[in-house]
Write a protein that holds these residues in place. Sequence first.
Motif, PDB file in Angstrom:
ATOM      1  N   LEU A   1       4.301   5.424   8.364  1.00  0.00           N
ATOM      2  CA  LEU A   1       3.112   6.207   8.493  1.00  0.00           C
ATOM      3  C   LEU A   1       3.873   7.764   8.763  1.00  0.00           C
ATOM      4  O   LEU A   1       4.508   7.885   9.933  1.00  0.00           O
ATOM      5  CB  LEU A   1       2.346   5.887   9.566  1.00  0.00           C
ATOM      6  CG  LEU A   1       0.750   6.158   9.562  1.00  0.00           C
ATOM      7  CD1 LEU A   1       0.318   6.050   8.252  1.00  0.00           C
ATOM      8  CD2 LEU A   1       0.215   5.581  10.845  1.00  0.00           C
ATOM      9  N   ASN A   2       3.413   8.831   8.063  1.00  0.00           N
ATOM     10  CA  ASN A   2       4.029  10.117   8.474  1.00  0.00           C
ATOM     11  C   ASN A   2       3.140  11.168   8.104  1.00  0.00           C
ATOM     12  O   ASN A   2       2.090  11.361   7.407  1.00  0.00           O
ATOM     13  CB  ASN A   2       5.246  10.218   7.254  1.00  0.00           C
ATOM     14  CG  ASN A   2       6.336  11.530   7.863  1.00  0.00           C
ATOM     15  OD1 ASN A   2       6.090  11.816   9.031  1.00  0.00           O
ATOM     16  ND2 ASN A   2       6.952  12.047   6.795  1.00  0.00           N
ATOM     17  N   SER A   3       3.296  12.139   9.019  1.00  0.00           N
ATOM     18  CA  SER A   3       2.175  13.292   9.124  1.00  0.00           C
ATOM     19  C   SER A   3       3.091  14.420   9.501  1.00  0.00           C
ATOM     20  O   SER A   3       4.295  14.579   9.942  1.00  0.00           O
ATOM     21  CB  SER A   3       1.106  13.213   9.670  1.00  0.00           C
ATOM     22  OG  SER A   3       1.164  13.193  11.261  1.00  0.00           O
ATOM     23  N   ASP A   4       2.633  15.689   9.370  1.00  0.00           N
ATOM     24  CA  ASP A   4       3.335  17.010   9.786  1.00  0.00           C
ATOM     25  C   ASP A   4       2.233  17.855  10.362  1.00  0.00           C
ATOM     26  O   ASP A   4       1.096  17.566  10.482  1.00  0.00           O
ATOM     27  CB  ASP A   4       3.963  17.760   8.671  1.00  0.00           C
ATOM     28  CG  ASP A   4       5.176  18.439   9.101  1.00  0.00           C
ATOM     29  OD1 ASP A   4       5.339  18.826  10.416  1.00  0.00           O
ATOM     30  OD2 ASP A   4       5.777  19.106   8.212  1.00  0.00           O
TER      31      ASP A   4
ATOM     32  N   ILE B   1       4.907  14.352   1.169  1.00  0.00           N
ATOM     33  CA  ILE B   1       4.232  13.687  -0.004  1.00  0.00           C
ATOM     34  C   ILE B   1       4.112  12.410   0.209  1.00  0.00           C
ATOM     35  O   ILE B   1       3.103  11.861  -0.348  1.00  0.00           O
ATOM     36  CB  ILE B   1       5.208  13.667  -1.214  1.00  0.00           C
ATOM     37  CG1 ILE B   1       5.574  15.173  -1.688  1.00  0.00           C
ATOM     38  CG2 ILE B   1       5.189  12.988  -2.565  1.00  0.00           C
ATOM     39  CD1 ILE B   1       6.667  15.436  -2.769  1.00  0.00           C
ATOM     40  N   ILE B   2       4.926  11.433   0.750  1.00  0.00           N
ATOM     41  CA  ILE B   2       4.772   9.968   1.167  1.00  0.00           C
ATOM     42  C   ILE B   2       3.984  10.106   2.568  1.00  0.00           C
ATOM     43  O   ILE B   2       4.525  10.104   3.711  1.00  0.00           O
ATOM     44  CB  ILE B   2       6.037   9.198   1.287  1.00  0.00           C
ATOM     45  CG1 ILE B   2       6.436   9.480  -0.333  1.00  0.00           C
ATOM     46  CG2 ILE B   2       5.536   7.862   1.626  1.00  0.00           C
ATOM     47  CD1 ILE B   2       7.973   8.480  -0.401  1.00  0.00           C
ATOM     48  N   GLY B   3       2.641   9.916   2.548  1.00  0.00           N
ATOM     49  CA  GLY B   3       2.193   9.813   3.818  1.00  0.00           C
ATOM     50  C   GLY B   3       1.961   8.547   4.580  1.00  0.00           C
ATOM     51  O   GLY B   3       2.069   8.247   5.623  1.00  0.00           O
ATOM     52  N   GLY B   4       2.160   7.232   3.615  1.00  0.00           N
ATOM     53  CA  GLY B   4       2.078   5.934   4.162  1.00  0.00           C
ATOM     54  C   GLY B   4       2.698   4.805   3.155  1.00  0.00           C
ATOM     55  O   GLY B   4       2.492   5.161   1.973  1.00  0.00           O
ATOM     56  N   PHE B   5       3.287   4.033   3.675  1.00  0.00           N
ATOM     57  CA  PHE B   5       3.734   2.934   2.913  1.00  0.00           C
ATOM     58  C   PHE B   5       3.932   1.726   3.719  1.00  0.00           C
ATOM     59  O   PHE B   5       4.509   1.856   4.725  1.00  0.00           O
ATOM     60  CB  PHE B   5       5.268   3.105   2.399  1.00  0.00           C
ATOM     61  CG  PHE B   5       6.065   2.303   1.514  1.00  0.00           C
ATOM     62  CD1 PHE B   5       5.892   2.636   0.192  1.00  0.00           C
ATOM     63  CD2 PHE B   5       6.477   1.114   1.849  1.00  0.00           C
ATOM     64  CE1 PHE B   5       6.273   1.760  -1.007  1.00  0.00           C
ATOM     65  CE2 PHE B   5       6.982   0.500   0.812  1.00  0.00           C
ATOM     66  CZ  PHE B   5       6.837   0.496  -0.625  1.00  0.00           C
TER      67      PHE B   5
ATOM     68  N   ARG C   1       3.663  10.013  13.715  1.00  0.00           N
ATOM     69  CA  ARG C   1       5.002   9.816  12.672  1.00  0.00           C
ATOM     70  C   ARG C   1       5.442   8.769  13.258  1.00  0.00           C
ATOM     71  O   ARG C   1       6.195   8.587  14.273  1.00  0.00           O
ATOM     72  CB  ARG C   1       5.819  11.147  12.660  1.00  0.00           C
ATOM     73  CG  ARG C   1       7.029  10.935  11.880  1.00  0.00           C
ATOM     74  CD  ARG C   1       7.997  12.084  11.735  1.00  0.00           C
ATOM     75  NE  ARG C   1       7.207  13.093  11.044  1.00  0.00           N
ATOM     76  CZ  ARG C   1       7.398  14.368  11.084  1.00  0.00           C
ATOM     77  NH1 ARG C   1       8.585  14.745  12.048  1.00  0.00           N
ATOM     78  NH2 ARG C   1       7.045  15.288  10.649  1.00  0.00           N
ATOM     79  N   ILE C   2       5.436   7.645  12.631  1.00  0.00           N
ATOM     80  CA  ILE C   2       5.781   6.406  13.196  1.00  0.00           C
ATOM     81  C   ILE C   2       6.099   5.308  12.138  1.00  0.00           C
ATOM     82  O   ILE C   2       5.711   5.547  11.031  1.00  0.00           O
ATOM     83  CB  ILE C   2       4.653   5.639  14.209  1.00  0.00           C
ATOM     84  CG1 ILE C   2       5.152   4.857  15.052  1.00  0.00           C
ATOM     85  CG2 ILE C   2       3.733   5.066  13.339  1.00  0.00           C
ATOM     86  CD1 ILE C   2       4.376   4.539  16.328  1.00  0.00           C
TER      87      ILE C   2
ATOM     88  N   ASP D   1       0.904  -1.307   0.181  1.00  0.00           N
ATOM     89  CA  ASP D   1       0.096   0.046  -0.120  1.00  0.00           C
ATOM     90  C   ASP D   1       0.828   1.118   0.017  1.00  0.00           C
ATOM     91  O   ASP D   1       1.996   1.372   0.813  1.00  0.00           O
ATOM     92  CB  ASP D   1      -0.947   0.166   1.400  1.00  0.00           C
ATOM     93  CG  ASP D   1      -1.965  -1.053   1.150  1.00  0.00           C
ATOM     94  OD1 ASP D   1      -2.738  -1.119   0.277  1.00  0.00           O
ATOM     95  OD2 ASP D   1      -1.996  -1.871   1.952  1.00  0.00           O
ATOM     96  N   LEU D   2       0.487   2.119  -0.797  1.00  0.00           N
ATOM     97  CA  LEU D   2       1.243   3.369  -0.885  1.00  0.00           C
ATOM     98  C   LEU D   2       0.280   4.542  -0.955  1.00  0.00           C
ATOM     99  O   LEU D   2      -0.732   4.748  -1.622  1.00  0.00           O
ATOM    100  CB  LEU D   2       1.989   3.649  -2.356  1.00  0.00           C
ATOM    101  CG  LEU D   2       2.800   4.764  -2.550  1.00  0.00           C
ATOM    102  CD1 LEU D   2       3.790   5.289  -1.535  1.00  0.00           C
ATOM    103  CD2 LEU D   2       3.523   4.897  -3.965  1.00  0.00           C
ATOM    104  N   GLU D   3       0.533   5.751  -0.101  1.00  0.00           N
ATOM    105  CA  GLU D   3      -0.353   6.788  -0.050  1.00  0.00           C
ATOM    106  C   GLU D   3       0.590   7.945  -0.191  1.00  0.00           C
ATOM    107  O   GLU D   3       1.559   8.232   0.412  1.00  0.00           O
ATOM    108  CB  GLU D   3      -0.952   7.057   1.480  1.00  0.00           C
ATOM    109  CG  GLU D   3      -1.879   5.845   1.687  1.00  0.00           C
ATOM    110  CD  GLU D   3      -2.535   6.045   3.029  1.00  0.00           C
ATOM    111  OE1 GLU D   3      -2.252   6.879   4.031  1.00  0.00           O
ATOM    112  OE2 GLU D   3      -3.237   4.996   3.482  1.00  0.00           O
ATOM    113  N   MET D   4       0.113   9.016  -1.333  1.00  0.00           N
ATOM    114  CA  MET D   4       0.743  10.065  -1.519  1.00  0.00           C
ATOM    115  C   MET D   4      -0.065  11.307  -1.299  1.00  0.00           C
ATOM    116  O   MET D   4      -1.170  11.186  -1.978  1.00  0.00           O
ATOM    117  CB  MET D   4       1.340   9.870  -2.982  1.00  0.00           C
ATOM    118  CG  MET D   4       2.204   8.795  -3.240  1.00  0.00           C
ATOM    119  SD  MET D   4       3.213   8.706  -4.932  1.00  0.00           S
ATOM    120  CE  MET D   4       3.869  10.305  -4.973  1.00  0.00           C
TER     121      MET D   4
END
Length: 491
Positions: free
Chosen positions: A310-313, A276-280, A325-326, A265-268
């Motif tokens: 899993l990334n956010s800002d 840009i990369i929110g999840g992988f 952000r984990i 799974d990839l979320e952009m």
Amino acid sequence: MLTSLPGTSSIPFSRKGETCFFIYDKHASSDSSFHKPTKPQPWITAAEITGINLGVWAFDRYVLNGDYARISWKSIRRNFQTGFVWDNDGFDTNLFFHPYHGSLYFNAARSCNMNFWSAIPFTAAGSLMWEFLLESEPAAINDWLATTIGGVALGEVSWRLSNLLINEQKRGFHRVLRELGIWVISPLHGFNRLITGKTWKRSTSTPQKEYLPKFNFKISANYRLLCETDDWDENAQGVELQTHFEYGDPFCSSSHNPFSYFILDLEMNLMKKQPIIGGFRCDGLLHKLFTTNSEKNNLLIGLFQHFNFLNSDAMSLKERIVPYRISEAATLGIGLISHCSSKNNRFRMEGIIHLNGVILGGSYTDFYRVVDRDYNLGSGYSFRISPEFKWREKIALMLEWERIHLFTWKGYDESLNLSKLSHEEMLYLNAQGDKGNTQLNQFIAKTTFRLYQNWHLNLQYTQYFRHTKYAHFPDIKCIVSESKVGLTYFH
């Protein structure tokens, strides 16, 4: 859905309750039980891994002019004397790009006819070479773990996906697109096809067999709203692209090799305030422990390898609190997959349960700020429970609960003022971050409606609950809600 691949032919065979396919493809992976392995090339693998490292080092040294690339015999000797430390590079660098770097090592081995297990030592050795010889900064234990273990997961997935594009009977523009796609997915695979002449080779012989029960994917375009639960004015919104790949069939008995089944799974994000990369996420089946098949019920219990990013800002400039952000860069565990159908096949339930040990992970910290680090490193556990209910392939409801719990046990002397440390002192601080632990609970409810043929409308609501307990700072709690609406194309 069971499909054959472009440029291949298939013949059906039956097993109890299901029809599967043999896919005829001469480009079977070298550890396929239906493919006679080509002779491994360990010396070429070692040379290519050395070339990768020297190429990246030369770019860092002479193009980027990075201080860390100014190596000497003195820096090499100091690295061996110091040994491993915990470094302070950024979240993306340590927990995404290092695993990607490891996937290049792994694919160098795979495309030189090494099987899955024999490719792992080359990946580990390539990372050790980089850490001790090609950086003037001390070798990082977290980099070695992420590059090796995370690189194996990303490497095997990219190796298998790039193999799907190979069709040596094609010609012209179609063939060019396929070969370019191999370079994009797995650069070392593309490189080795080029230097061995396979890029332009034409095959007319009868291909050998590889059993590949299915490959399908979904691509979605969503409108996404991310906001704090108690303050809707603090939000981030915009367009998000999602892709989902499923490779193989976990219940077919003919596939036993590692990653013969995996999901990706990839979320952009195409939106402000968010990376840009929110999840992988990648979940790959390593070994089947137990399977049962019947006309209406299928069950698998197996060992899995996972990679999760899993990334956010922060959504507000006033309060720089990051919702989540984990990362689970190096994770192994046991998993269960179950599919059940009603007698008339109108109703279907699919479920997964994963229980994992996290060897290396990272989680956002509200206090530790050293060089590029704003996150803690550590180990822990995670679990995920996800049932999905489907009615006549027209309506689906998916519920999910995932919990990641990471522990940071190696802190630093609390009397230190981190902001006043010299760069050299920061490099040798050797801390995982702020001592404590972080829990991230993720609750998802998603419903899908079939609109027309392969097009579906999807609605999703997610709540993220982060609770970080610090040994020497106040605890931090953060609750964020996420809403999505979009269109999905199933293939």
